[in-house]
Design an enzyme around this catalytic site. Structure first.
Site, short mmCIF file in Angstrom:
data_model
loop_
_atom_site.label_atom_id
_atom_site.label_comp_id
_atom_site.label_asym_id
_atom_site.label_seq_id
_atom_site.Cartn_x
_atom_site.Cartn_y
_atom_site.Cartn_z
N SER A 43 0.85 -1.19 0.00
CA SER A 43 0.00 0.00 0.00
C SER A 43 0.88 1.23 0.00
O SER A 43 2.01 1.20 0.52
CB SER A 43 -0.87 0.01 1.26
OG SER A 43 -1.49 1.27 1.42
N TYR A 78 -1.03 -0.65 10.39
CA TYR A 78 -1.29 -1.14 9.03
C TYR A 78 -0.15 -0.70 8.10
O TYR A 78 0.41 -1.51 7.35
CB TYR A 78 -2.63 -0.59 8.57
CG TYR A 78 -2.96 -0.82 7.12
CD1 TYR A 78 -3.48 -2.03 6.69
CD2 TYR A 78 -2.75 0.19 6.16
CE1 TYR A 78 -3.79 -2.25 5.35
CE2 TYR A 78 -3.06 -0.01 4.83
CZ TYR A 78 -3.58 -1.23 4.43
OH TYR A 78 -3.88 -1.44 3.10
N1 LIG Z 1 -8.88 -0.53 -0.37
C1 LIG Z 1 -7.85 0.30 -0.40
O1 LIG Z 1 -8.00 1.52 -0.44
C2 LIG Z 1 -6.44 -0.25 -0.41
C3 LIG Z 1 -5.38 0.63 -0.63
C4 LIG Z 1 -4.09 0.15 -0.63
C5 LIG Z 1 -3.85 -1.19 -0.42
N2 LIG Z 1 -4.89 -2.04 -0.20
C6 LIG Z 1 -4.57 -3.45 -0.01
O2 LIG Z 1 -5.26 -4.23 -0.96
C7 LIG Z 1 -5.57 -5.50 -0.39
C8 LIG Z 1 -7.06 -5.77 -0.50
O3 LIG Z 1 -7.77 -4.70 0.10
P1 LIG Z 1 -9.35 -4.55 -0.01
O4 LIG Z 1 -9.66 -3.11 0.00
O5 LIG Z 1 -9.88 -5.40 -1.12
O6 LIG Z 1 -9.77 -5.15 1.40
P2 LIG Z 1 -11.14 -5.78 1.90
O7 LIG Z 1 -12.25 -5.46 0.95
O8 LIG Z 1 -11.25 -5.39 3.33
O9 LIG Z 1 -10.85 -7.35 1.79
C9 LIG Z 1 -9.94 -7.97 2.65
C10 LIG Z 1 -9.87 -9.43 2.27
O10 LIG Z 1 -8.95 -10.08 3.16
C11 LIG Z 1 -9.61 -11.20 3.77
N3 LIG Z 1 -9.08 -11.38 5.12
C12 LIG Z 1 -9.07 -10.47 6.13
N4 LIG Z 1 -8.52 -11.01 7.24
C13 LIG Z 1 -8.16 -12.28 6.91
C14 LIG Z 1 -7.54 -13.36 7.62
N5 LIG Z 1 -7.19 -13.26 8.91
N6 LIG Z 1 -7.33 -14.52 6.97
C15 LIG Z 1 -7.68 -14.66 5.66
N7 LIG Z 1 -8.26 -13.69 4.94
C16 LIG Z 1 -8.51 -12.51 5.56
C17 LIG Z 1 -11.11 -10.84 3.74
O11 LIG Z 1 -11.94 -11.98 3.73
P3 LIG Z 1 -12.63 -12.58 5.09
O12 LIG Z 1 -13.07 -11.39 5.90
O13 LIG Z 1 -13.73 -13.47 4.64
O14 LIG Z 1 -11.52 -13.34 5.73
C18 LIG Z 1 -11.21 -10.13 2.39
O15 LIG Z 1 -11.31 -11.09 1.34
C19 LIG Z 1 -5.08 -5.45 1.05
O16 LIG Z 1 -3.79 -6.01 1.12
C20 LIG Z 1 -5.01 -3.98 1.34
O17 LIG Z 1 -4.08 -3.70 2.35
C21 LIG Z 1 -6.19 -1.60 -0.19
#
Ligand SMILES: NC(=O)c1ccc[n+]([C@@H]2O[C@H](COP(=O)([O-])OP(=O)(O)OC[C@H]3O[C@@H](n4cnc5c(N)ncnc54)[C@H](OP(=O)(O)O)[C@@H]3O)[C@@H](O)[C@H]2O)c1
Length: 259
Positions: free
Chosen positions: A147, A160
């Site tokens: 990120s 984070y």
């Molecule tokens: N959204 C943003 O603005 C943003 C920006 C920069 C980077 N990112 C990165 O992009 C990636 C995806 O983000 P997102 O926005 O798509 O997040 P999200 O919608 O919150 O999804 C998170 C995913 O991780 C899974 N997860 C969470 N805890 C877990 C655990 N203990 N074991 C296994 N699976 C787990 C969740 O599924 P379950 O809850 O069913 O386990 C879900 O599929 C992450 O690495 C995040 O840091 C996001």
């Protein structure tokens, strides 16, 4: 001479963690469209079904394997079940992540353990399991989704952001150590996304607008914006790229002045 499509992933199998989230779904779909069969993982199998259906619509095989990455035993089981299902796994995308939105002075030890264990410990040991497997099949490609908050500070992102900075260094170290096994390791750094993890912060009616203003493309990341970067890095087109971070943020990271 036949021109080869170096982005083609036919015959490859990819495991995507956090595949039920906004970005994990995008990555799974892009890999499937490029020809890979996909193992989708997360804690909740029900939530993974939508992604699996989209993979199937691309004509690719899928498997749903639930696992909690903060639990070391489950990490091991996920790796074993993945290899047992498809015989070979060529691509691992460490995309799952946890965050707890709190100011630094309010974090508890429980919050600390959840964020570090999911984002760093889980991703590291899963990669270790797959490195052993990839070594046995002649190589592979590992991606860490990091990120921009691994390099810049923002409210509620202290721990984070620390995990994302750690993953960037882990990317470089593993790339260095595993190049001799023909395993490439890279990271992809999204900027702020309109859906997914940041959504709770947008409820204040100000943060989303502020982040959009700080993005030269004048919009936050959205569906379809991230998968291409992952497809590129895991494909033959990137065969000489390892240990690198690819930023996908509409210019967020280069913006210092709000015009
Ligand atoms: N959204 C943003 O603005 C943003 C920006 C920069 C980077 N990112 C990165 O992009 C990636 C995806 O983000 P997102 O926005 O798509 O997040 P999200 O919608 O919150 O999804 C998170 C995913 O991780 C899974 N997860 C969470 N805890 C877990 C655990 N203990 N074991 C296994 N699976 C787990 C969740 O599924 P379950 O809850 O069913 O386990 C879900 O599929 C992450 O690495 C995040 O840091 C996001």
């Amino acid at each position: 001479m036949t021109e080869q499509n170096t982005f083609n992933l036919e015959g490859k199998v990819a495991l995507v963690t956090g595949a039920s989230g906004a970005i994990g779904r995008d990555i799974s779909l892009a890999l499937a469209k490029a020809g890979a069969d996909i193992i989708v993982s997360g804690r909740n199998s029900e939530r993974l079904k939508k992604t699996a259906e989209l993979v199937a619509e691309c004509g690719r095989k899928f498997s749903i394997i639930a696992a909690d990455l903060s639990d070391r035993q489950e990490v091991q089981k996920l790796a074993q079940a993945s290899v047992a299902t498809f015989d070979h796994v060529d691509i691992l995308v460490n995309n799952a992540a946890a965050n707890v939105f709190k100011k630094a002075e309010r974090f508890t030890e429980t919050d600390f353990d959840l964020i570090i264990n999911t984002n760093v410990k889980g991703a590291f040991f899963l990669s270790q399991c797959f490195a052993q497997h990839m070594l046995s099949i002649g190589g592979g490609s590992i991606i860490f989704i990091t990120s921009q908050l691994g390099q810049t500070a923002m409210n509620f992102a202290c721990l984070y952001g620390a995990t994302k900075a750690a993953l960037m260094q882990i990317t470089r170290s593993l790339a260095f150590e595993w190049a001799k096994y023909n395993i490439r390791v890279n990271s992809v750094s999204p900027g702020p996304w309109a859906t997914g993890m940041l959504e709770p912060l947008f409820r204040d009616g100000k943060t989303e607008e502020a982040l959009t203003r700080l993005t030269p493309s004048r919009r936050l990341g959205a569906e379809g914006d991230l998968g291409g970067a992952v497809v590129f890095l895991v494909s033959e087109a990137a065969r000489h790229i390892t240990g690198q971070d690819l930023i996908v943020d509409g210019g967020f990271s280069i913006c210092k002045i709000i015009p």
